[in-house]
Design a protein around this motif. Structure first.
Motif, short mmCIF file in Angstrom:
data_model
loop_
_atom_site.label_atom_id
_atom_site.label_comp_id
_atom_site.label_asym_id
_atom_site.label_seq_id
_atom_site.Cartn_x
_atom_site.Cartn_y
_atom_site.Cartn_z
N ARG A 66 39.88 45.59 45.78
CA ARG A 66 40.86 46.28 46.38
C ARG A 66 42.06 47.15 45.54
N LEU A 67 41.67 46.78 44.02
CA LEU A 67 42.38 47.55 42.88
C LEU A 67 41.58 48.88 42.42
N LEU A 68 41.97 49.78 42.56
CA LEU A 68 41.20 51.01 42.25
C LEU A 68 41.15 51.05 40.54
N SER A 69 41.89 50.92 39.78
CA SER A 69 41.81 50.78 38.48
C SER A 69 40.63 49.81 38.02
N LEU A 70 40.61 48.67 38.65
CA LEU A 70 39.45 47.92 38.20
C LEU A 70 37.85 48.31 38.70
N ILE A 71 37.98 48.96 39.79
CA ILE A 71 36.70 49.30 40.34
C ILE A 71 36.24 50.19 39.70
N THR A 72 37.18 51.42 39.25
CA THR A 72 36.68 52.46 38.40
C THR A 72 36.09 52.12 36.95
N ARG A 73 36.69 51.24 36.35
CA ARG A 73 36.13 50.73 35.20
C ARG A 73 34.70 50.00 35.54
N ALA A 74 34.75 49.27 36.58
CA ALA A 74 33.61 48.47 36.69
C ALA A 74 32.39 49.43 37.13
N GLN A 75 32.50 50.39 37.82
CA GLN A 75 31.55 51.65 38.08
C GLN A 75 31.12 52.05 36.73
N LYS A 76 32.11 52.51 35.92
CA LYS A 76 31.47 53.10 34.71
C LYS A 76 30.56 52.09 33.78
N LEU A 77 31.21 50.97 33.69
CA LEU A 77 30.26 50.06 33.04
C LEU A 77 29.00 49.60 33.45
N LEU A 78 29.00 49.38 34.77
CA LEU A 78 27.62 49.09 35.51
C LEU A 78 26.60 50.33 35.36
N LYS A 79 26.97 51.42 35.38
CA LYS A 79 26.33 52.73 35.15
C LYS A 79 25.73 52.64 33.44
N GLU A 80 26.64 52.36 32.76
CA GLU A 80 26.35 52.25 31.42
C GLU A 80 25.33 51.41 31.13
N LEU A 81 25.49 50.25 31.76
CA LEU A 81 24.36 49.17 31.64
C LEU A 81 23.02 49.45 32.46
N GLU A 82 23.00 50.71 33.22
CA GLU A 82 21.80 50.95 33.80
C GLU A 82 21.55 50.00 34.89
N ILE A 83 22.63 49.40 35.72
CA ILE A 83 22.67 48.38 36.86
C ILE A 83 22.71 49.61 37.74
N SER A 84 21.45 49.96 38.74
CA SER A 84 21.54 50.76 39.84
C SER A 84 21.66 50.57 41.13
N ASN A 85 21.32 49.18 41.42
CA ASN A 85 21.17 48.73 42.74
C ASN A 85 22.58 48.21 43.47
N VAL A 86 23.58 48.95 43.02
CA VAL A 86 24.89 48.32 43.24
C VAL A 86 25.75 49.48 43.92
N SER A 87 26.25 49.36 45.16
CA SER A 87 27.39 50.38 45.44
C SER A 87 28.69 49.69 45.69
N LEU A 88 29.65 50.50 45.01
CA LEU A 88 30.99 49.83 44.77
C LEU A 88 32.08 50.46 45.89
N ARG A 89 32.90 50.13 46.46
CA ARG A 89 33.58 50.63 47.22
C ARG A 89 35.27 50.14 47.02
N HIS A 90 36.21 50.98 46.87
CA HIS A 90 37.66 50.84 46.92
C HIS A 90 38.01 50.47 48.31
N GLY A 91 38.52 49.02 48.55
CA GLY A 91 38.95 48.76 49.94
C GLY A 91 39.24 47.20 50.08
N ASP A 92 40.01 46.83 51.17
CA ASP A 92 40.16 45.41 51.48
C ASP A 92 38.85 44.70 51.97
#
Ligand code: SAH
Length: 226
Positions: free
Chosen positions: A122-148
């Motif tokens: 639900r928090l945009l700042s957290l999901i933005t950071r998570a997205q960047k880090l998961l990409k950096e770690l080359e974890i690609s089988n994940v879809s993230l979404r900002h929402g309740d």
């Protein structure tokens, strides 16, 4: 593989420090070797603030900003173990829904056990950071979404696994509906001070509930924020 930051870790984030954490988790009752190996492998020090990196392999919850916390490794291990309990070695859950991406650590730990993880925060700042880090770690089988996440992710349902990392007062009906038959949901339920971790399996004629112990999660809140 090249990473922008130190992924393998030195000093306080070294192999020895990680081995100590794994020994501790085993002593506390985590028995799934694949889950233990994954916890050992994921660089938890990258998910917490740099100032706290030296404590990343202690079995403690740590702040991740926006008044949220990364769960202690024991709880992440316990929840992942429950989620993958029926999997044969090498098998994967087809689709997993996660509510409460936070810093993305639990997502990273669960990633190899699923073909795909759909994770909501639900928090945009957290999901933005998570997205960047998961990409950096080359974890690609994940879809993230900002929402309740209270309403789940209907378009991607049903899920063979659902993992919720913030506590509602009661199990949300929408999440129960989006669980596939034979699928399993791991969720903390109850008000702060009295939460219990529940493992809920959907059967042909209903749901089977099993308590996994007392826990302390941040509350599942309605709506979204920055
Ligand atoms: N699994 C995370 C732990 C995050 S703490 C990790 O490994 O870091 C729980 C998270 O749930 C918080 O980031 C909080 O913002 C989020 N959350 C709370 N209510 C939510 C909701 N209704 N939908 C989605 N995310 C929610």
């Amino acid at each position: 593989m090249r990473y922008g930051r130190d992924v393998r870790g030195v000093g306080m984030t070294s192999e020895r420090t990680r081995d100590r954490l794994i020994r501790r988790l085993k002593r506390e009752g985590i028995g799934n070797d694949a889950v233990l190996a994954r916890i050992r492998e994921v660089p938890r020090h990258l998910f917490v603030d740099e100032a706290l990196a030296s404590r990343a392999y202690e079995d403690v919850a740590l702040p991740i900003g926006s008044r949220q916390t990364i769960s202690q490794p024991y709880i992440v291990a316990l929840m992942t173990e429950a989620l993958v309990r029926d999997l044969k070695p090498g098998d994967k859950l087809r689709r997993v829904l996660e509510i409460g991406t936070g810093c993305g650590y639990q997502t990273a730990v669960a990633a190899p056990f699923a073909q795909h993880i759909f994770s909501m925060e639900r928090l945009l700042s957290l999901i933005t950071r998570a997205q960047k880090l998961l990409k950096e770690l080359e974890i690609s089988n994940v879809s993230l979404r900002h929402g309740d996440g209270l309403g789940g992710w209907k378009a991607q349902a049903p899920f063979q696994g659902i993992i919720v990392t913030a506590a509602p007062a009661d199990v949300p009906g929408e999440l129960l509906e989006q669980l596939d038959e034979g699928g399993r949901m791991v969720i903390p339920v109850g008000a702060h001070g009295g939460q219990s971790l529940q493992c809920i399996t959907r059967t042909a004629d209903g749901y089977r509930r099993e308590p996994l112990g007392a826990v302390s999660f941040v509350p599942l809140l309605p709506g979204t924020g920055n």
